[in-house]
Scaffold this active site. Structure first.
Site, PDB file in Angstrom:
ATOM      1  N   HIS A  10      16.132 -28.195  16.956  1.00  7.86           N
ATOM      2  CA  HIS A  10      16.003 -28.677  18.340  1.00  7.86           C
ATOM      3  C   HIS A  10      14.730 -28.129  18.993  1.00  7.86           C
ATOM      4  O   HIS A  10      13.991 -28.860  19.642  1.00  7.86           O
ATOM      5  CB  HIS A  10      17.256 -28.253  19.128  1.00  7.86           C
ATOM      6  CG  HIS A  10      17.264 -28.642  20.573  1.00  7.86           C
ATOM      7  ND1 HIS A  10      18.104 -29.621  21.080  1.00  7.86           N
ATOM      8  CD2 HIS A  10      16.554 -28.186  21.633  1.00  7.86           C
ATOM      9  CE1 HIS A  10      17.887 -29.742  22.388  1.00  7.86           C
ATOM     10  NE2 HIS A  10      16.953 -28.873  22.748  1.00  7.86           N
ATOM     11  N   GLU A  11      14.482 -26.829  18.805  1.00  3.64           N
ATOM     12  CA  GLU A  11      13.338 -26.194  19.471  1.00  3.64           C
ATOM     13  C   GLU A  11      12.010 -26.619  18.842  1.00  3.64           C
ATOM     14  O   GLU A  11      11.019 -26.801  19.551  1.00  3.64           O
ATOM     15  CB  GLU A  11      13.480 -24.668  19.444  1.00  3.64           C
ATOM     16  CG  GLU A  11      14.736 -24.138  20.138  1.00  3.64           C
ATOM     17  CD  GLU A  11      14.910 -24.605  21.573  1.00  3.64           C
ATOM     18  OE1 GLU A  11      13.901 -24.688  22.302  1.00  3.64           O
ATOM     19  OE2 GLU A  11      16.048 -24.906  21.968  1.00  3.64           O
ATOM     20  N   HIS A  65      11.017 -29.767  20.319  1.00  6.49           N
ATOM     21  CA  HIS A  65      10.373 -29.585  21.631  1.00  6.49           C
ATOM     22  C   HIS A  65       8.873 -29.364  21.482  1.00  6.49           C
ATOM     23  O   HIS A  65       8.076 -29.873  22.274  1.00  6.49           O
ATOM     24  CB  HIS A  65      10.955 -28.355  22.352  1.00  6.49           C
ATOM     25  CG  HIS A  65      12.134 -28.656  23.232  1.00  6.49           C
ATOM     26  ND1 HIS A  65      12.081 -29.565  24.263  1.00  6.49           N
ATOM     27  CD2 HIS A  65      13.386 -28.156  23.235  1.00  6.49           C
ATOM     28  CE1 HIS A  65      13.268 -29.608  24.857  1.00  6.49           C
ATOM     29  NE2 HIS A  65      14.083 -28.765  24.247  1.00  6.49           N
TER      30      HIS A  65
END
Ligand code: ZN
Length: 177
Positions: A151-152, A155
């Site tokens: 997820h990060e 980003h």
């Protein structure tokens, strides 16, 4: 106080910039790490944060000490209860390995309030990164931490979970209780 940038802000869609290793110990980067930790601590449901989420287009994410506590089966999530755990800083993270096994996982994001959906993620992931002192390390993970790595890293590449999710629902915070 540092605000969390919300979806619609272009900084969340940029490819974040790699930090030269000799700049990691600079006052500027150390201040950004401090701001990120403070912003994360203020979010009861936050397990990690990426630098673009505080408006800094840089390749950094921080995993909350809550994740280490959860992995150890620790129940006291008060500031005092968490004091023996540490937030973990990942600078210039690179995913080196993903398991072939994928899971459909529930996901949300501090920058996409208050949507939740199902995202397919590898069950295991290995990253390399630099810590806040500029030392390189490798970390393998499964479960929640592996999901966070994916997820990060998204980003840092301008990707939000809603780009990949299905079964998206809105759950307002008062219903969490
Ligand atoms: Zn997010």
């Amino acid at each position: 106080m540092v605000d969390i940038v919300q979806k619609g802000n272009p900084v969340l869609r940029q490819t974040a910039r790699t930090i030269p290793v000799d700049e990691i110990r600079s006052a500027k980067i150390q201040k950004i790490l401090e701001d990120m930790k403070n912003a994360l601590t203020l979010q009861d449901d936050g397990v990690a944060i990426a630098a673009p989420q505080i408006g800094q287009s840089l390749r950094i994410f921080i995993v909350s000490k809550k994740v280490a506590a959860l992995a150890k089966g620790h129940e006291d999530m008060s500031e005092k209860g968490l004091s023996k755990f540490k937030d973990v800083v990942y600078i210039n993270p690179e995913i080196k390995k993903l398991s072939r096994i994928k899971l459909r996982l529930d996901e949300g994001c501090l920058s996409v309030r208050y949507l939740y959906g199902k995202v397919e993620r590898a069950e295991k992931a290995t990253v390399t990164a630099y810590d806040e002192k500029g030392k390189k390390f490798t970390k393998g993970a499964s479960g929640l931490l592996a999901q966070i790595f994916q997820h990060e890293t998204d980003h840092l590449n301008g990707i939000l979970f809603v780009d990949k999710a299905d079964d998206i629902v809105e759950v307002l915070p008062e219903k969490h209780a």
